[in-house]
Design an enzyme around this catalytic site. Structure first.
Site, PDB file in Angstrom:
ATOM      1  NE  ARG A  90     -13.583  10.007  -2.082  1.00 19.71           N
ATOM      2  CZ  ARG A  90     -13.711   8.868  -1.422  1.00 19.71           C
ATOM      3  NH1 ARG A  90     -14.817   8.628  -0.734  1.00 19.71           N
ATOM      4  NH2 ARG A  90     -12.750   7.964  -1.444  1.00 19.71           N
ATOM      5  CG  ASN A 144     -10.171  12.022   6.386  1.00 21.22           C
ATOM      6  OD1 ASN A 144      -9.315  11.956   7.267  1.00 21.22           O
ATOM      7  ND2 ASN A 144     -10.744  10.948   5.870  1.00 21.22           N
ATOM      8  CB  CYS A 164      -6.963   8.072  11.669  1.00 17.03           C
ATOM      9  SG  CYS A 164      -6.637   7.424  10.020  1.00 17.03           S
ATOM     10  CG  HIS A 194      -4.682  10.029   6.088  1.00 13.39           C
ATOM     11  ND1 HIS A 194      -5.726  10.449   5.295  1.00 13.39           N
ATOM     12  CD2 HIS A 194      -5.233   9.172   6.993  1.00 13.39           C
ATOM     13  CE1 HIS A 194      -6.845   9.884   5.702  1.00 13.39           C
ATOM     14  NE2 HIS A 194      -6.567   9.105   6.739  1.00 13.39           N
ATOM     15  CE1 TYR A 241      -5.300   8.253   2.714  1.00 13.36           C
ATOM     16  CE2 TYR A 241      -4.982   6.730   4.530  1.00 13.36           C
ATOM     17  CZ  TYR A 241      -5.816   7.438   3.691  1.00 13.36           C
ATOM     18  OH  TYR A 241      -7.171   7.324   3.832  1.00 13.36           O
TER      19      TYR A 241
END
Length: 424
Positions: A90, A144, A164, A194, A241
């Site tokens: 990440r 995700n 979500c 998102h 987002y």
């Protein structure tokens, strides 16, 4: 009911357990199997989960498994909440793109594509294993990028729904602003995972969004990181987002000047694991709120309860488009309110989407189709094509450079890139 949680060693799992304990009447669970290859995390988190359930007087048994084949056998539902490559991968997702002038985020833009490349093959393997040992189980995907992962699962024929926490988070915050119970609030939530907008907020059937923006616009704007005049002019509430799109350059500048969220979460996780190791700790630590994923447990309980109990209520989920948004292909995965029962989810009708939002939805949907192709079949050219199609990248030389960097950084997770070969 037996429930399996793949990625059960996550430091977030106690949040899920807390929801199961509080909402036991809504979803009676007899066994929770935490599945994770990380033995240290699995031992600490499962012990913590058992203590939490005992304290709450919940009768469910917590067990563990190192493999999906063992853990999912006979389960009625399987939750996916895994992170391939952990916080280290990440961190690359969040730091490599800004160095090239692009937003670095784990689910959006180039970082989201890297996560999809690592994740889709793993999730599909898990789903095949689930289908063999629990053929009637529903797969609830919280992993995700949810839209791309859910599309992969559905395209492969699995019983899957994406989930979500953005919509339930807005519902709860709006209810607090309005001083009403959350169950009285329903959202005109539309878009992709998102990439969504709240076009209406109904309380007891009446749209109160205009007065919500008039009375609480500044607070809502602060929550989503966008200017209050913008959301008042739009007359909708974008997901936070959307800041990566509407304020792209400002976000990149911010990211270049501070540590990544991955670095923060890695430190936070070690603190949480130390807490979980304390046999006296049997309630969810306050620190866990900083981990993210607010209200996920409530959303998960509601979805699984409706799938198992054929409740026919309305929830916001990720599912096949199938004509709901007529400007998208049927096999696109969208995030909208849907009626949920034992046969799955059926999207409610959606009012025509304004061009300002429809254009971006269509653009990102095209990217997601190319991203899935790259994740399924590999190839640096496919990765570059997906980046070229993404509105946050979209330049030929930049796409090629980012593709090469992403493939190199993720080579350990991409079998097709191991020897530098590019499949046809």
């Amino acid at each position: 009911m037996k429930l399996a949680v793949v990625g059960g060693g996550s430091t977030y799992t106690p949040e899920l357990i807390d929801g199961f304990a509080r909402l036991r009447d809504e979803l009676p669970i007899s066994e929770i199997v935490l599945v994770d290859p990380d033995e240290r995390r699995l031992a600490l988190v499962s012990a913590m989960a058992s203590r939490m359930l005992r304290r709450a007087g919940h009768p469910a048994v917590v067990s563990t498994a190192a493999t999906v084949d063992q853990g999912a056998a006979g389960a009625q539902a399987v939750l996916l909440q895994l992170r391939v490559g952990g916080q280290a991968a990440r961190n690359v997702d969040e730091t490599l793109p800004p160095a090239c002038g692009c937003v670095g985020q784990e689910t959006t833009g180039a970082g989201g594509l890297a996560k999809a490349l690592r994740t889709v093959p793993v999730v599909l393997d898990i789903a095949e294993r689930v289908a063999k040992v629990a053929p009637d189980a529903w797969i609830v995907d919280f992993t995700n990028p949810v839209g791309i992962v859910t599309r992969a699962l559905l395209q492969a024929g699995h019983r899957a729904i994406g989930l979500c926490n953005v919509a339930i988070g807005f519902q709860r915050r709006f209810a607090a602003h309005l001083g009403v119970a959350p169950e009285r609030v329903s959202l005109g939530h539309v878009g992709l995972n998102h990439l969504t907008w709240e076009r209406s907020v109904h309380v007891d059937g009446r749209d109160v969004l205009p007065e919500l923006l008039a009375d609480h616009g500044e607070e809502i704007a602060a929550d989503i990181g966008l200017p209050a005049p913008l959301i008042r002019r739009l007359g909708v509430v974008p997901s936070y987002y959307l800041r990566y799109f509407y304020e792209h350059d400002a976000v990149v500048a911010e990211q270049l000047g501070k540590p990544s969220r991955a670095a923060e979460v890695a430190a936070l996780e070690e603190s949480l694991l130390r807490m979980y190791a304390d046999p006296a700790v049997d309630t969810k630590p306050e620190l866990l709120a900083s981990r993210g994923g607010a209200f996920y447990s409530e959303a998960a309980v509601a979805l699984i309860a409706s799938l198992a109990g054929d409740r026919g209520d309305v929830q916001v989920v990720n599912l096949r488009n199938d004509g709901t948004l007529p400007f998208l292909p049927d096999d696109a995965v969208i995030e909208v309110p849907a009626r949920v029962g034992s046969s799955g989810a059926t999207a409610l009708p959606v009012d025509p989407v304004e061009p300002l939002y429809a254009g971006l939805i269509a653009h990102v949907t095209a990217y997601e189709a190319l991203a899935l192709e790259a994740a399924l079949h590999g190839g640096a050219d496919r990765v570059a094509d997906a980046l070229l199609a993404h509105p946050l990248v979209g330049q030929a030389s930049l796409s090629a450079d980012l593709a090469a960097r992403l493939v190199t950084a993720n080579r350990a997770f991409l079998p097709w890139a191991g020897d530098g070969a590019v499949p046809a």
